[in-house]
Write a protein that holds these residues in place. Sequence first.
Motif, mmCIF file in Angstrom:
data_model
loop_
_atom_site.group_PDB
_atom_site.id
_atom_site.type_symbol
_atom_site.label_atom_id
_atom_site.label_comp_id
_atom_site.label_asym_id
_atom_site.label_seq_id
_atom_site.Cartn_x
_atom_site.Cartn_y
_atom_site.Cartn_z
ATOM 1 N N TYR A 73 3.343 -0.606 3.053
ATOM 2 C CA TYR A 73 1.902 -0.308 3.030
ATOM 3 C C TYR A 73 1.211 -0.842 1.774
ATOM 4 O O TYR A 73 -0.006 -0.939 1.734
ATOM 5 C CB TYR A 73 1.674 1.205 3.118
ATOM 6 C CG TYR A 73 2.012 1.826 4.470
ATOM 7 C CD1 TYR A 73 1.598 1.240 5.660
ATOM 8 C CD2 TYR A 73 2.729 3.017 4.549
ATOM 9 C CE1 TYR A 73 1.896 1.819 6.888
ATOM 10 C CE2 TYR A 73 3.030 3.609 5.772
ATOM 11 C CZ TYR A 73 2.609 2.999 6.938
ATOM 12 O OH TYR A 73 2.902 3.568 8.156
ATOM 13 N N THR A 74 2.012 -1.143 0.736
ATOM 14 C CA THR A 74 1.402 -1.660 -0.494
ATOM 15 C C THR A 74 1.442 -3.190 -0.565
ATOM 16 O O THR A 74 1.025 -3.779 -1.558
ATOM 17 C CB THR A 74 2.089 -1.075 -1.758
ATOM 18 O OG1 THR A 74 3.447 -1.552 -1.799
ATOM 19 C CG2 THR A 74 2.088 0.434 -1.750
ATOM 20 N N SER A 75 1.974 -3.824 0.478
ATOM 21 C CA SER A 75 1.977 -5.298 0.516
ATOM 22 C C SER A 75 0.540 -5.801 0.678
ATOM 23 O O SER A 75 -0.395 -5.026 0.911
ATOM 24 C CB SER A 75 2.828 -5.779 1.692
ATOM 25 O OG SER A 75 2.211 -5.402 2.925
ATOM 26 N N ARG A 76 0.404 -7.109 0.622
ATOM 27 C CA ARG A 76 -0.933 -7.691 0.817
ATOM 28 C C ARG A 76 -1.519 -7.259 2.162
ATOM 29 O O ARG A 76 -2.663 -6.815 2.252
ATOM 30 C CB ARG A 76 -0.818 -9.212 0.762
ATOM 31 C CG ARG A 76 -2.138 -9.896 0.947
ATOM 32 C CD ARG A 76 -2.001 -11.373 0.758
ATOM 33 N NE ARG A 76 -3.309 -12.009 0.818
ATOM 34 C CZ ARG A 76 -3.543 -13.251 0.478
ATOM 35 N NH1 ARG A 76 -2.562 -14.004 0.037
ATOM 36 N NH2 ARG A 76 -4.754 -13.747 0.557
ATOM 37 N N LYS A 77 -0.715 -7.377 3.238
ATOM 38 C CA LYS A 77 -1.221 -7.002 4.561
ATOM 39 C C LYS A 77 -1.462 -5.516 4.658
ATOM 40 O O LYS A 77 -2.396 -5.055 5.301
ATOM 41 C CB LYS A 77 -0.256 -7.487 5.662
ATOM 42 C CG LYS A 77 0.929 -6.562 5.890
ATOM 43 C CD LYS A 77 1.911 -7.056 6.908
ATOM 44 C CE LYS A 77 2.968 -7.974 6.342
ATOM 45 N NZ LYS A 77 3.648 -7.536 5.098
ATOM 46 N N GLY A 78 -0.547 -4.717 4.003
ATOM 47 C CA GLY A 78 -0.693 -3.265 4.060
ATOM 48 C C GLY A 78 -2.000 -2.824 3.425
ATOM 49 O O GLY A 78 -2.772 -2.046 4.011
ATOM 50 N N ARG A 79 -2.271 -3.362 2.261
ATOM 51 C CA ARG A 79 -3.516 -2.989 1.564
ATOM 52 C C ARG A 79 -4.735 -3.489 2.336
ATOM 53 O O ARG A 79 -5.742 -2.796 2.456
ATOM 54 C CB ARG A 79 -3.499 -3.523 0.127
ATOM 55 C CG ARG A 79 -2.612 -2.659 -0.780
ATOM 56 C CD ARG A 79 -2.507 -3.170 -2.202
ATOM 57 N NE ARG A 79 -1.667 -4.353 -2.265
ATOM 58 C CZ ARG A 79 -2.051 -5.538 -2.695
ATOM 59 N NH1 ARG A 79 -3.279 -5.725 -3.138
ATOM 60 N NH2 ARG A 79 -1.212 -6.550 -2.711
#
Length: 223
Positions: A88-94
């Motif tokens: 969830y903290t990856s680029r896509k997650g954020r």
Amino acid sequence: MSHDAVPDPLVDALHRHTDYGSEELEESDVADDPIAQFTAWLAEAADRGVYEPNAMVLSTIDPDGAPSIRTVLLRGVDERGFEFYTDYTSRKGRALLANPAVAVVFPWYTLHRQVIVFGEANPVERKASDDYFAHRPRGAQIAAWASDQSQPIASREALERKVHDAEERFVDADVVPRPERWGGFRIAPHRVEFWQGRTSRLHDRLVFRAAVGGGWELERIQP
Ligand SMILES: Cc1cc2nc3c(=O)[nH]c(=O)nc-3n(C[C@H](O)[C@H](O)[C@H](O)COP(=O)(O)O)c2cc1C
């Protein structure tokens, strides 16, 4: 051998005109809803030997409004939508936590098919993420703890040290718990296009659009 006769793989790659063949997609062929049609095509893709048939290319919108894109694996599909797992903290997650709008393509080139999904991706229930994480191989569970996906790191060695630290942390644990920052998203579709390649680029494109009062409308669009 004359120069012309030497095959140039780059020229070949750029200038092929493959015929996309004989299969057709008629309105009467498709299921009543896009999920049923998608699962039928996914099963067929697996059956006909497509490599990683559940791989989908997912585009999201970064907080500055720019698109970004990557491949993820579909891990569940039902009437609620298309599920995948990530950090969830990856680029896509954020990106998704700020703006759930997505577009996805399943590129089944060897079948002359693609499916394109437009929708909104929201986090799945915590229990669904727990259950899915629990069934992952231990190495993948450790990797989820070790990798802060999309963040820079100094070197491969630094990453391997983080893996080692995570292994040490859970050395006595029978069960590796799910990191809070790792879990699923489910894409609720509002538009799904089924694309079947045809001869002379006159491809079939059938689009399901979510109808205002519920249900789906089917429309053909030009190739
Ligand atoms: C075939 C394939 C499958 C992948 N599956 C996933 C996946 O299910 N989840 C995931 O987070 N990343 C997956 N990745 C890696 C992503 O493409 C991407 O590198 C990563 O998620 C970081 O993306 P981001 O920085 O845009 O968030 C996969 C890559 C490939 C090539």
